[in-house]
Design a protein around this motif. Structure first.
Motif, PDB file in Angstrom:
ATOM      1  N   GLU A   1     -42.293 -52.795  -4.155  1.00 19.62           N
ATOM      2  CA  GLU A   1     -42.091 -52.563  -2.721  1.00 19.62           C
ATOM      3  C   GLU A   1     -40.861 -53.337  -2.245  1.00 19.62           C
ATOM      4  O   GLU A   1     -40.524 -54.377  -2.833  1.00 19.62           O
ATOM      5  CB  GLU A   1     -43.346 -53.013  -1.934  1.00 19.62           C
ATOM      6  N   PRO A   2     -40.135 -52.884  -1.249  1.00 16.70           N
ATOM      7  CA  PRO A   2     -40.480 -51.724  -0.380  1.00 16.70           C
ATOM      8  C   PRO A   2     -39.913 -50.401  -0.890  1.00 16.70           C
ATOM      9  O   PRO A   2     -39.916 -49.422  -0.165  1.00 16.70           O
ATOM     10  CB  PRO A   2     -39.827 -52.123   0.948  1.00 16.70           C
ATOM     11  N   PHE A   3     -39.415 -50.376  -2.178  1.00 20.10           N
ATOM     12  CA  PHE A   3     -38.765 -49.161  -2.651  1.00 20.10           C
ATOM     13  C   PHE A   3     -39.628 -48.396  -3.654  1.00 20.10           C
ATOM     14  O   PHE A   3     -39.140 -47.513  -4.351  1.00 20.10           O
ATOM     15  CB  PHE A   3     -37.414 -49.516  -3.306  1.00 20.10           C
ATOM     16  N   ALA A   4     -40.898 -48.742  -3.758  1.00 22.08           N
ATOM     17  CA  ALA A   4     -41.775 -48.087  -4.719  1.00 22.08           C
ATOM     18  C   ALA A   4     -41.763 -46.576  -4.508  1.00 22.08           C
ATOM     19  O   ALA A   4     -41.859 -46.090  -3.370  1.00 22.08           O
ATOM     20  CB  ALA A   4     -43.196 -48.627  -4.578  1.00 22.08           C
ATOM     21  N   GLY A   5     -41.645 -45.851  -5.632  1.00 21.15           N
ATOM     22  CA  GLY A   5     -41.629 -44.399  -5.575  1.00 21.15           C
ATOM     23  C   GLY A   5     -40.222 -43.804  -5.579  1.00 21.15           C
ATOM     24  O   GLY A   5     -40.056 -42.598  -5.769  1.00 21.15           O
ATOM     25  N   MET A   6     -39.206 -44.657  -5.370  1.00 20.16           N
ATOM     26  CA  MET A   6     -37.838 -44.180  -5.434  1.00 20.16           C
ATOM     27  C   MET A   6     -37.336 -44.225  -6.890  1.00 20.16           C
ATOM     28  O   MET A   6     -37.977 -44.811  -7.761  1.00 20.16           O
ATOM     29  CB  MET A   6     -36.944 -45.029  -4.526  1.00 20.16           C
ATOM     30  N   TRP A   7     -36.196 -43.587  -7.122  1.00 19.94           N
ATOM     31  CA  TRP A   7     -35.672 -43.482  -8.486  1.00 19.94           C
ATOM     32  C   TRP A   7     -34.237 -44.015  -8.546  1.00 19.94           C
ATOM     33  O   TRP A   7     -33.499 -43.928  -7.565  1.00 19.94           O
ATOM     34  CB  TRP A   7     -35.658 -42.017  -8.956  1.00 19.94           C
ATOM     35  N   VAL A   8     -33.891 -44.534  -9.726  1.00 15.57           N
ATOM     36  CA  VAL A   8     -32.503 -44.952  -9.984  1.00 15.57           C
ATOM     37  C   VAL A   8     -32.022 -44.225 -11.235  1.00 15.57           C
ATOM     38  O   VAL A   8     -32.668 -44.277 -12.290  1.00 15.57           O
ATOM     39  CB  VAL A   8     -32.391 -46.474 -10.197  1.00 15.57           C
ATOM     40  N   ILE A   9     -30.898 -43.507 -11.111  1.00 13.32           N
ATOM     41  CA  ILE A   9     -30.265 -42.816 -12.240  1.00 13.32           C
ATOM     42  C   ILE A   9     -28.965 -43.549 -12.576  1.00 13.32           C
ATOM     43  O   ILE A   9     -28.156 -43.820 -11.679  1.00 13.32           O
ATOM     44  CB  ILE A   9     -29.972 -41.341 -11.897  1.00 13.32           C
ATOM     45  N   CYS A  10     -28.784 -43.896 -13.858  1.00 15.45           N
ATOM     46  CA  CYS A  10     -27.560 -44.567 -14.313  1.00 15.45           C
ATOM     47  C   CYS A  10     -26.858 -43.696 -15.347  1.00 15.45           C
ATOM     48  O   CYS A  10     -27.502 -43.168 -16.269  1.00 15.45           O
ATOM     49  CB  CYS A  10     -27.880 -45.933 -14.931  1.00 15.45           C
ATOM     50  N   ILE A  11     -25.572 -43.528 -15.167  1.00 14.82           N
ATOM     51  CA  ILE A  11     -24.749 -42.806 -16.149  1.00 14.82           C
ATOM     52  C   ILE A  11     -23.708 -43.807 -16.633  1.00 14.82           C
ATOM     53  O   ILE A  11     -22.699 -44.052 -15.974  1.00 14.82           O
ATOM     54  CB  ILE A  11     -24.081 -41.565 -15.518  1.00 14.82           C
ATOM     55  N   ARG A  12     -23.980 -44.416 -17.802  1.00 13.04           N
ATOM     56  CA  ARG A  12     -23.182 -45.537 -18.313  1.00 13.04           C
ATOM     57  C   ARG A  12     -22.104 -45.034 -19.274  1.00 13.04           C
ATOM     58  O   ARG A  12     -22.401 -44.332 -20.248  1.00 13.04           O
ATOM     59  CB  ARG A  12     -24.085 -46.539 -19.023  1.00 13.04           C
TER      60      ARG A  12
ATOM     61  N   TYR B   1     -27.202 -41.447 -20.340  1.00 14.27           N
ATOM     62  CA  TYR B   1     -27.902 -41.125 -19.093  1.00 14.27           C
ATOM     63  C   TYR B   1     -29.297 -41.736 -19.160  1.00 14.27           C
ATOM     64  O   TYR B   1     -30.018 -41.570 -20.152  1.00 14.27           O
ATOM     65  CB  TYR B   1     -27.997 -39.603 -18.933  1.00 14.27           C
ATOM     66  N   SER B   2     -29.696 -42.452 -18.100  1.00 11.25           N
ATOM     67  CA  SER B   2     -31.044 -43.025 -18.056  1.00 11.25           C
ATOM     68  C   SER B   2     -31.574 -42.928 -16.627  1.00 11.25           C
ATOM     69  O   SER B   2     -30.801 -42.896 -15.661  1.00 11.25           O
ATOM     70  CB  SER B   2     -31.042 -44.483 -18.515  1.00 11.25           C
ATOM     71  N   SER B   3     -32.903 -42.855 -16.498  1.00 13.77           N
ATOM     72  CA  SER B   3     -33.520 -42.820 -15.175  1.00 13.77           C
ATOM     73  C   SER B   3     -34.822 -43.610 -15.210  1.00 13.77           C
ATOM     74  O   SER B   3     -35.512 -43.635 -16.233  1.00 13.77           O
ATOM     75  CB  SER B   3     -33.809 -41.367 -14.747  1.00 13.77           C
ATOM     76  N   ARG B   4     -35.120 -44.281 -14.100  1.00 13.73           N
ATOM     77  CA  ARG B   4     -36.365 -45.054 -14.031  1.00 13.73           C
ATOM     78  C   ARG B   4     -36.906 -45.016 -12.607  1.00 13.73           C
ATOM     79  O   ARG B   4     -36.151 -44.895 -11.628  1.00 13.73           O
ATOM     80  CB  ARG B   4     -36.148 -46.502 -14.459  1.00 13.73           C
TER      81      ARG B   4
END
Length: 533
Positions: A113-124, A105-108
């Motif tokens: 921009e234009p997605f600054a402040g959003m998050w991506v969660i990956c479950i590999r 599990y990882s998150s960053r």
């Protein structure tokens, strides 16, 4: 079309680039709500779009991921770090089919921009990779253990040392508590205990010898099959008594195999393990085969030693008796020479020379035996005394030699060098051959002497110079004992740390005689610049 449906389509088109096989991906907006999820993420979470899109990420994970986790600590850490960047967290999940899967599990946080402040969660999904790595670790461990056992097997000098060291090493490396080693008797009816570790006295008193045809030992000693006795498997009465007498809950009985033949068995017991895994079975059986190879080598070595002793005994008897017979034959030849004349005396002389030739061959064989059997014990030897003694044994040879005070590192076989080289010159050059011996300091090596023995005989052709000392090994001599002399000379000079070669007595004229040259290490006494041991 509703606004929510429109946003879903927009998100799917925007984040489709993040879709990756084997990776569950969630995209969170700036309020930490799930705005997009790929199909694999929903499969992992066992959820539909309407159950996760638009919901808080913490709630989604708590509702759909935490129940699948195999460890409570992982769940606590996961929920406590929802709003933190995590490079990688190992998770063990149970999928919708009830099978255990391994994920990272990882998150960053997105900063562009234009997605600054959003998050991506990956479950590999790393299940197959983890299994491969664990398999490699297991294989490496097995190779390490086997390598240790092989080292013990190769370095052990005796059978008892091999069995003791192998048992001790196996117990240490694999964590067993009790160990025994048995070997079969020659009749293959009994297995006799050879070594043991931490075995209760009660068991030792009753089982120092095992009848191999009795249950359950016949599986191991007769059929050559491993036997694993475990309390958890509800063993029979006899097997349960064996475990109780050893004070263990699991016992591995591994046949020791030497080229597929059972020669003994290795017993290893654990007080705490309830059972042994297949991986341990394979490793223990490999150890049994490796110990068997060591036992076979030890047995073959003992047989070789016995055969060697027997051969030497026969050779000693033959050498002694043949020498006595030769001495008697030479005595009678001398008597006949005093009584005969002309042709009859010629035949007697030829007979005496043949007897002496056989005596020389016998002496050469004895010298080779000594070279191979006895390690060099080098001491200072006065060179002139050795050379003079050799000349006294060949009075028919005319030799020019000036004495030298030099001493060299050698042993009592040094005279054989001069006897063979002088005898070789007389053999090929005849009784009238001229022989000169010189001893000089080497101009190339410190504390080294160069000895030259040259003759006026037929010489050595250029094509023979390089291999003349190995002609006996190469089978280039017609007589069985011929060629031994120069072969012995080279072996002895190498034994003393020198080297030998042959040149023309007159450079460029092989037909005018040979010059045998060799080096010996000179003894340098205290008081000079350097000193040999």
């Amino acid at each position: 079309m509703s606004g929510a449906d429109s946003r879903s389509i927009q998100s799917r088109e925007t984040f489709q680039i993040l879709d990756e096989p084997g990776v569950g991906t969630l995209v969170l907006d700036r309020d930490m709500q799930v705005t997009w999820a790929n199909a694999y993420a929903m499969d992992i979470l066992s959820a539909h779009e309407e159950e996760i899109l638009g919901f808080d990420a913490g709630e989604v994970l708590d509702t759909h991921l935490v129940p699948l986790l195999q460890g409570g600590a992982d769940a606590h850490r996961l929920l406590a770090t929802v709003r933190e960047e995590i490079p990688g967290l190992d998770l063990s999940l149970q999928d919708s089919r009830g099978e255990e899967r391994r994920f990272v599990y990882s998150s960053r946080k997105i900063r562009q921009e234009p997605f600054a402040g959003m998050w991506v969660i990956c479950i590999r999904d790393v299940t197959e990779r983890k299994q491969t790595n664990e398999g490699l670790l297991s294989s490496n461990r097995q190779l390490f253990v086997l390598n240790q056992i092989m080292g013990v097997s190769a370095s052990s000098l005796s059978l008892d040392e091999l069995l003791e060291a192998s048992l001790s090493k196996t117990l240490d490396l694999l964590g067993f508590d009790v160990g025994l080693t048995y070997l079969l008797n020659p009749e293959r009816t009994l297995a006799l205990m050879r070594c043991n570790h931490a075995v209760p006295k009660k068991y030792l008193d009753r089982n120092r010898a095992i009848k191999v045809h009795h249950w359950p030992w016949n599986f191991v000693f007769v059929a050559g099959q491993p036997r694993y006795l475990e309390l958890q498997s509800k063993p029979g009465t006899i097997e349960e008594e064996i475990l109780a007498s050893l004070g263990v809950s699991a016992l591995a009985c591994i046949p020791i195999l030497a080229e597929s033949v059972v020669v003994g068995a290795l017993f290893l017991g654990s007080r705490e393990r309830e059972g042994l895994h297949d991986e341990e079975h394979h490793l223990l059986e490999a150890i049994g085969r490796e110990i068997g190879s060591g036992v076979l080598r030890s047995m073959l070595y003992k047989r070789l030693e016995a055969s060697h002793r027997e051969t030497n005994l026969y050779l000693d008897i033959m050498t002694h008796d043949i020498k006595n017979a030769e001495n008697v034959a030479i005595l009678y030849c001398d008597l006949l020479l005093d009584m005969l004349d002309e042709d009859a005396a010629l035949y007697a002389r030829k007979l005496r020379e043949s007897v002496r030739k056989s005596t020389g061959i016998l002496q050469n064989v004895s010298t080779i035996r000594r070279i191979h059997l006895e390690p060099p014990d080098l001491v200072p030897v006065h060179l002139s005394r050795v050379i003079r003694a050799g000349l006294d044994r060949t009075p028919e040879a005319g030799v020019s030699f000036e004495d030298t005070p030099a001493e060299v590192w050698a042993d009592d076989l040094l005279p054989e060098i001069f006897t063979n080289l002088i005898g070789n010159a007389v053999k090929f050059g005849g009784s009238d051959v001229g022989i000169t011996i010189r001893v000089e300091d080497s101009t190339q090596e410190e504390n080294t002497l160069v000895v030259t023995i040259e003759d006026t005989g037929p010489g050595v052709p250029d094509g023979m110079k390089e291999g003349i000392f190995r002609r006996f090994e190469q089978g280039k001599n017609q007589g069985y004992g011929e060629g031994l002399g120069l072969y012995i000379v080279e072996m002895l000079i190498e034994r003393y740390g020198g080297r030998i070669w042959v040149e023309d007595r007159v450079e460029g004229r092989p037909d005018l005689g040979a010059s045998f040259r060799f080096t010996l290490r000179e003894v340098v006494h205290a008081g000079t610049d350097e000193c040999e041991e």
